[in-house]
Design a protein around this motif. Sequence first.
Motif, PDB file in Angstrom:
ATOM      1  N   ASN A  44      -4.673 -10.214  -5.592  1.00 43.91           N
ATOM      2  CA  ASN A  44      -5.838  -9.781  -6.350  1.00 43.91           C
ATOM      3  C   ASN A  44      -6.804  -8.928  -5.538  1.00 43.91           C
ATOM      4  OD1 ASN A  44      -4.609 -11.279  -8.300  1.00 43.91           O
ATOM      5  ND2 ASN A  44      -6.276 -12.720  -8.612  1.00 43.91           N
ATOM      6  N   LEU A  45      -6.969  -9.248  -4.274  1.00 45.55           N
ATOM      7  CA  LEU A  45      -7.887  -8.460  -3.451  1.00 45.55           C
ATOM      8  C   LEU A  45      -7.248  -7.156  -2.984  1.00 45.55           C
ATOM      9  CD1 LEU A  45      -9.321 -11.224  -3.532  1.00 45.55           C
ATOM     10  CD2 LEU A  45     -10.058 -10.801  -1.185  1.00 45.55           C
ATOM     11  N   MET A  46      -6.079  -7.260  -2.370  1.00 43.92           N
ATOM     12  CA  MET A  46      -5.455  -6.050  -1.824  1.00 43.92           C
ATOM     13  C   MET A  46      -4.966  -5.129  -2.930  1.00 43.92           C
ATOM     14  SD  MET A  46      -6.160  -6.245   1.219  1.00 43.92           S
ATOM     15  CE  MET A  46      -5.446  -4.617   1.539  1.00 43.92           C
ATOM     16  N   GLY A  47      -4.693  -5.674  -4.101  1.00 44.41           N
ATOM     17  CA  GLY A  47      -4.332  -4.816  -5.221  1.00 44.41           C
ATOM     18  C   GLY A  47      -5.458  -3.855  -5.556  1.00 44.41           C
ATOM     19  N   GLU A  94      -8.130   2.869  -2.747  1.00 48.40           N
ATOM     20  CA  GLU A  94      -7.798   3.729  -1.606  1.00 48.40           C
ATOM     21  C   GLU A  94      -6.937   4.904  -2.063  1.00 48.40           C
ATOM     22  OE1 GLU A  94      -8.207   4.023   1.938  1.00 48.40           O
ATOM     23  OE2 GLU A  94     -10.031   3.003   1.292  1.00 48.40           O
ATOM     24  N   ALA A  95      -5.983   4.619  -2.950  1.00 48.10           N
ATOM     25  CA  ALA A  95      -5.132   5.701  -3.473  1.00 48.10           C
ATOM     26  C   ALA A  95      -5.960   6.681  -4.294  1.00 48.10           C
ATOM     27  CB  ALA A  95      -4.008   5.108  -4.325  1.00 48.10           C
ATOM     28  N   VAL A  96      -6.897   6.152  -5.085  1.00 48.43           N
ATOM     29  CA  VAL A  96      -7.748   7.019  -5.912  1.00 48.43           C
ATOM     30  C   VAL A  96      -8.596   7.938  -5.035  1.00 48.43           C
ATOM     31  CG1 VAL A  96      -9.731   6.985  -7.495  1.00 48.43           C
ATOM     32  CG2 VAL A  96      -7.778   5.477  -7.910  1.00 48.43           C
ATOM     33  N   GLU A 136       0.817  -1.215   0.000  1.00 51.35           N
ATOM     34  CA  GLU A 136       0.000   0.000   0.000  1.00 51.35           C
ATOM     35  C   GLU A 136       0.850   1.264   0.000  1.00 51.35           C
ATOM     36  OE1 GLU A 136      -3.503   2.104   2.738  1.00 51.35           O
ATOM     37  OE2 GLU A 136      -2.385   0.360   3.467  1.00 51.35           O
ATOM     38  N   ARG A 137       1.862   1.311   0.833  1.00 52.11           N
ATOM     39  CA  ARG A 137       2.669   2.527   0.970  1.00 52.11           C
ATOM     40  C   ARG A 137       3.428   2.838  -0.319  1.00 52.11           C
ATOM     41  NH1 ARG A 137       6.312   3.087   6.249  1.00 52.11           N
ATOM     42  NH2 ARG A 137       4.189   3.006   7.087  1.00 52.11           N
ATOM     43  N   LYS A 138       4.053   1.819  -0.910  1.00 49.84           N
ATOM     44  CA  LYS A 138       4.820   2.031  -2.133  1.00 49.84           C
ATOM     45  C   LYS A 138       3.907   2.493  -3.264  1.00 49.84           C
ATOM     46  CE  LYS A 138       8.131   1.736  -5.262  1.00 49.84           C
ATOM     47  NZ  LYS A 138       8.827   0.470  -5.573  1.00 49.84           N
ATOM     48  N   LEU A 139       2.771   1.830  -3.435  1.00 48.41           N
ATOM     49  CA  LEU A 139       1.846   2.172  -4.508  1.00 48.41           C
ATOM     50  C   LEU A 139       1.307   3.587  -4.341  1.00 48.41           C
ATOM     51  CD1 LEU A 139       0.235   1.277  -7.014  1.00 48.41           C
ATOM     52  CD2 LEU A 139      -1.523   0.422  -5.449  1.00 48.41           C
ATOM     53  N   LEU A 140       0.913   3.944  -3.128  1.00 45.50           N
ATOM     54  CA  LEU A 140       0.383   5.283  -2.885  1.00 45.50           C
ATOM     55  C   LEU A 140       1.430   6.344  -3.190  1.00 45.50           C
ATOM     56  CD1 LEU A 140      -1.820   7.180  -1.886  1.00 45.50           C
ATOM     57  CD2 LEU A 140      -1.003   6.792   0.459  1.00 45.50           C
ATOM     58  N   GLY A 141       2.675   6.078  -2.823  1.00 51.52           N
ATOM     59  CA  GLY A 141       3.736   7.040  -3.099  1.00 51.52           C
ATOM     60  C   GLY A 141       3.917   7.290  -4.585  1.00 51.52           C
TER      61      GLY A 141
END
Length: 357
Positions: free
Chosen positions: A105-108, A114-116, A67-72
Motif C-alpha cells: 500500500n505504501l510503496m504502490g 514517482e513514475a508520474v 518500481e522498475r516493472k511499473l515504471l517500464g
Amino acid sequence: MRHKDFWQKKRVLLTGHTGFKGTWMSLILESLGAITCGYSLPLNPYSFFKEVSPEIRRHEEGDIADERKLLGVIESFRPDIVLHFASHSSLDGSMKIPDFILRTNLMGVVNILEAVRKIESVKSVVVVTSDKCYQNMETDRPYTEDAPLGAKDPYSTSKVCQELLTECYFDTFFRETDRNLGIATARASNVIGAGDYNISRLMPYLLDSFANKRTPQIRNPYAVRPWQYVLDVLYGYLLLAEKLYLSAGCTESYSGAYNFGPREDGFAEVGRIADLVSRGFDNASYEVVKGQDHIKKETAILKLDSTKAQTVLNWNIHKTLEETIALTIDFIKKEKNGMKAGTLARAQVEEYLKEVD
C-alpha cells in the motif's frame, strides 16, 4: 453522451484492474471507449475479471511495489490518466501479514507518483484509499475531508500513509510548478455488487450461502455498517478524474481528498442486510450465533460527509440500498440460470451510464 465524449480514446492506466472494483471500472472504461492498460498481480483463474473479460488494450501482470516493472509499463504506455486501485483492500490478514500490506500500500503509491514525475503525459491521478483513514472519534457526526487522520491497525495505518504520501508528493513536486497535473485521493465505504467473491465479507458470504441453499450464521445482528452500490462509487472516481484532467494547468485546482459515502439508508444493521438478502431467495433463512441475539451494543459508526463531492463534482448516489441488493441478487440468479456474467455486467454498466449521463 457527455462522459463518452470525454473518455473516448483517453489513455488510462488502471492499477488493480483485475480486482472486484477494478473489473467493474475496466468495464466502464470499455463502454466509454477509453484505451486502458491494466496492471495487477497475476490473474486468479477463478475471478470475476476472467468471467467478464473486459476489453482492454494491455494487460500487465506485476507487483505494484516493483518500481522498475511499473515504471517500464507507464513509460511505454504513456497514459493521460492514472487510476490507482492496486492495494491490499481489507482488514483481513492485517495482523498476520502487516509487512506485505504496508509494503504494497505504501510503496504502490510511491512508485505510482514517482513514475508520474517522470511521465509528463499524465494530467490526472486518482489514488483510491479508504474511509478507514480517519481517526475514530467515537461519534455519529459524519467526517469531512479535513477531519483528523489516524489509525491503530496495519491496514488503516497504510491508508493514512497513502493519504499523507499523496499530499506530500503533490505539495513538494507538483503544486507550484509548470506541470499541468491534478492529483486527488478518493475515500469510500463498503461497496456492494456482483463479482465480489471474498466471503470473509458479509455481503458475499450471505449471497454465496443463500444462492447455494446454505444457512449463513451472523454474530451480531445489531452491528451497523455502511453500504453503497459499486457503480455509484466508481462513477464518483470517474467524475473526479475528469475534473482533475480538465482543470490541469488552470488557476483553480481540484486536487485534494474527496469522500464518497452512502446516503442515510446505506447505514444498516447486519440483521437488516441479512433480511433484505434472504427475501431475494426461496426459503432462505439465517441463524444468529447463540448468545449474541440479545446483545444490542450502540457503537459509533464511521460516516462520511460527501458534500464536497456533491457540490464540486455534482456526484450523487443513484441507487438505494434495496435497489443495490436487488440488482446484485438478480445478477446472481440469472448467472446461475445460464446467462453469461459478461453479458449481465455490461448490461448493468450500460443501464447505469444512461441513467447518470
